[in-house]
Design an enzyme around this catalytic site. Structure first.
Site, PDB file in Angstrom:
ATOM      1  N   HIS A   1       4.805  -4.964  10.271  1.00  0.00           N
ATOM      2  CA  HIS A   1       5.358  -4.393  11.508  1.00  0.00           C
ATOM      3  C   HIS A   1       5.562  -5.450  12.590  1.00  0.00           C
ATOM      4  O   HIS A   1       4.869  -6.470  12.615  1.00  0.00           O
ATOM      5  CB  HIS A   1       4.398  -3.340  12.092  1.00  0.00           C
ATOM      6  CG  HIS A   1       4.262  -2.109  11.272  1.00  0.00           C
ATOM      7  ND1 HIS A   1       5.059  -0.996  11.439  1.00  0.00           N
ATOM      8  CD2 HIS A   1       3.405  -1.799  10.256  1.00  0.00           C
ATOM      9  CE1 HIS A   1       4.700  -0.055  10.589  1.00  0.00           C
ATOM     10  NE2 HIS A   1       3.701  -0.515   9.848  1.00  0.00           N
TER      11      HIS A   1
ATOM     12  N   ASP B   1      -0.220  -3.986   6.083  1.00  0.00           N
ATOM     13  CA  ASP B   1      -0.921  -3.534   7.290  1.00  0.00           C
ATOM     14  C   ASP B   1      -2.393  -3.951   7.290  1.00  0.00           C
ATOM     15  O   ASP B   1      -3.233  -3.306   7.915  1.00  0.00           O
ATOM     16  CB  ASP B   1      -0.836  -2.003   7.418  1.00  0.00           C
ATOM     17  CG  ASP B   1       0.580  -1.530   7.716  1.00  0.00           C
ATOM     18  OD1 ASP B   1       1.460  -2.377   7.929  1.00  0.00           O
ATOM     19  OD2 ASP B   1       0.797  -0.301   7.730  1.00  0.00           O
TER      20      ASP B   1
ATOM     21  N   HIS C   1       1.401   3.867   2.001  1.00  0.00           N
ATOM     22  CA  HIS C   1       1.976   4.570   3.154  1.00  0.00           C
ATOM     23  C   HIS C   1       3.496   4.647   3.061  1.00  0.00           C
ATOM     24  O   HIS C   1       4.157   3.708   2.639  1.00  0.00           O
ATOM     25  CB  HIS C   1       1.541   3.901   4.467  1.00  0.00           C
ATOM     26  CG  HIS C   1       0.126   4.219   4.839  1.00  0.00           C
ATOM     27  ND1 HIS C   1      -0.620   3.433   5.687  1.00  0.00           N
ATOM     28  CD2 HIS C   1      -0.678   5.252   4.464  1.00  0.00           C
ATOM     29  CE1 HIS C   1      -1.830   3.967   5.815  1.00  0.00           C
ATOM     30  NE2 HIS C   1      -1.886   5.057   5.086  1.00  0.00           N
TER      31      HIS C   1
ATOM     32  N   HIS D   1       0.846  -1.200   0.000  1.00  0.00           N
ATOM     33  CA  HIS D   1       0.000   0.000   0.000  1.00  0.00           C
ATOM     34  C   HIS D   1       0.877   1.245   0.000  1.00  0.00           C
ATOM     35  O   HIS D   1       2.094   1.147   0.094  1.00  0.00           O
ATOM     36  CB  HIS D   1      -1.004  -0.016   1.162  1.00  0.00           C
ATOM     37  CG  HIS D   1      -0.391   0.051   2.530  1.00  0.00           C
ATOM     38  ND1 HIS D   1       0.430  -0.932   3.039  1.00  0.00           N
ATOM     39  CD2 HIS D   1      -0.481   0.988   3.516  1.00  0.00           C
ATOM     40  CE1 HIS D   1       0.800  -0.618   4.265  1.00  0.00           C
ATOM     41  NE2 HIS D   1       0.266   0.554   4.579  1.00  0.00           N
TER      42      HIS D   1
ATOM     43  N   ASP E   1       5.844   4.501   5.162  1.00  0.00           N
ATOM     44  CA  ASP E   1       6.697   3.518   5.836  1.00  0.00           C
ATOM     45  C   ASP E   1       6.689   2.163   5.113  1.00  0.00           C
ATOM     46  O   ASP E   1       7.270   1.188   5.594  1.00  0.00           O
ATOM     47  CB  ASP E   1       6.319   3.363   7.328  1.00  0.00           C
ATOM     48  CG  ASP E   1       4.892   2.908   7.540  1.00  0.00           C
ATOM     49  OD1 ASP E   1       4.018   3.263   6.725  1.00  0.00           O
ATOM     50  OD2 ASP E   1       4.635   2.192   8.530  1.00  0.00           O
ATOM     51  N   HIS E   2       6.048   2.123   3.949  1.00  0.00           N
ATOM     52  CA  HIS E   2       6.095   0.915   3.113  1.00  0.00           C
ATOM     53  C   HIS E   2       6.654   1.205   1.721  1.00  0.00           C
ATOM     54  O   HIS E   2       6.966   0.288   0.978  1.00  0.00           O
ATOM     55  CB  HIS E   2       4.690   0.297   2.995  1.00  0.00           C
ATOM     56  CG  HIS E   2       4.178  -0.190   4.312  1.00  0.00           C
ATOM     57  ND1 HIS E   2       4.106  -1.522   4.650  1.00  0.00           N
ATOM     58  CD2 HIS E   2       3.763   0.489   5.414  1.00  0.00           C
ATOM     59  CE1 HIS E   2       3.659  -1.639   5.895  1.00  0.00           C
ATOM     60  NE2 HIS E   2       3.446  -0.427   6.369  1.00  0.00           N
TER      61      HIS E   2
ATOM     62  N   HIS F   1      -7.472  -0.918   5.440  1.00  0.00           N
ATOM     63  CA  HIS F   1      -6.465  -0.026   6.024  1.00  0.00           C
ATOM     64  C   HIS F   1      -6.282   1.179   5.092  1.00  0.00           C
ATOM     65  O   HIS F   1      -6.302   2.318   5.528  1.00  0.00           O
ATOM     66  CB  HIS F   1      -5.163  -0.810   6.196  1.00  0.00           C
ATOM     67  CG  HIS F   1      -4.000   0.001   6.693  1.00  0.00           C
ATOM     68  ND1 HIS F   1      -3.964   0.562   7.953  1.00  0.00           N
ATOM     69  CD2 HIS F   1      -2.818   0.332   6.101  1.00  0.00           C
ATOM     70  CE1 HIS F   1      -2.806   1.207   8.100  1.00  0.00           C
ATOM     71  NE2 HIS F   1      -2.102   1.085   6.998  1.00  0.00           N
TER      72      HIS F   1
HETATM   73 ZN   LIG Z   1      -0.005   1.507   6.552  1.00  0.00          ZN
END
Ligand SMILES: [Zn+2]
Length: 255
Positions: free
Chosen positions: A167, A129, A56, A54, A58-59, A112
């Protein structure tokens, strides 16, 4: 297939999938580029693809840095071509992808975010996530109905499927789970085991899908104990799988 788990940022995991035959490799969710670049060099593999679950940061934060050094394909959901940096390959439910001689399958799992996908290679599920070990992602863009459907789709995979999530959240997820289903003996045992692993600095990812079905409160909308916990927090709630899931998600958001 060889699978290398790479800790990134504070608590993210990236996953390097290597086809042993061709030495071609793909990285799932590179939060940052440098640790991934170092690992590719160490392993002497050729990066051919980035698989983003996805959009985001942090990905996907490592996409640009990786693309500067390697001209590779970038996979993401077809609705996210603007939000996933450098995306070249739009995918959707049921699509197949190939890394060297490895074949993977795409699942569309919104909730998400609206453009979230999961990738399955053999029995290894990379679910970002959407499904966490002992938890699930927050509903930033989707509805409880969507997330419930997405989690149900993943639950239909075989019990021995390995859940590789985005995570290292297992311990805190289990701490919450213990508040809604404290009498579940498998949950109690998992919580103790995971606490021990974290004390020793070990990764608690992956877990099997069976373990998730037995202990993850976001997959246990049929548990009488969880129903009772939901009812005591939200008196008068009409119980059905989606409402129980939504209530547990709300309780976790406030935990
Ligand atoms: Zn995320």
């Amino acid at each position: 297939m060889r699978l290398i788990q790479i800790p990134l940022l504070r608590d993210n995991y990236g996953y390097l999938l290597v086809c042993e035959k061709t030495k071609h490799a793909a990285i799932v969710d590179p939060s940052e580029a440098d640790p991934v670049l170092r690992r590719i060099e160490q392993e002497q593999v050729t990066l051919t693809a980035i698989l983003n679950t996805h959009h985001h940061r942090d990905h996907t934060g490592g996409n640009e840095g990786l693309l500067k050094r390697h001209k590779v394909a970038v996979y993401g959901h077809k609705s996210d071509s603007v939000r996933v940096p450098g995306m070249t390959n739009a995918v959707d439910e049921g699509d197949e992808i190939q890394i060297g001689e490895l074949r993977g399958k795409v699942f569309f799992v919104p909730g998400h975010t609206t453009g979230h996908v999961a990738y399955l290679f053999d029995n290894n599920l990379f679910c970002g996530d959407t499904l966490f070990t002992a938890g699930c992602g927050r509903l930033f863009e989707g509805t409880p109905e969507q997330m419930h459907a997405s989690l149900s789709k993943l639950m239909a995979l075989p019990d021995n499927t390995k859940v590789y999530c985005g995570h290292e959240y297992t311990e805190s997820n289990l701490r919450f789970a213990m508040t809604v289903e404290p009498k579940n003996p498998k949950l109690v045992a998992r919580f103790e085991r995971v606490q021990g692993m974290r004390t020793r600095g070990l990764s608690t990812v992956p877990a099997t899908l069976q373990e998730e079905k037995e202990t993850n409160p976001f997959l246990r909308w049929d548990s009488k104990e969880i129903e009772a916990s939901v009812q005591s927090t939200m008196p008068g709630i009409r119980l059905n799988p989606v409402s129980v899931f939504a209530a547990v998600r709300k309780m976790k958001d406030a935990f």
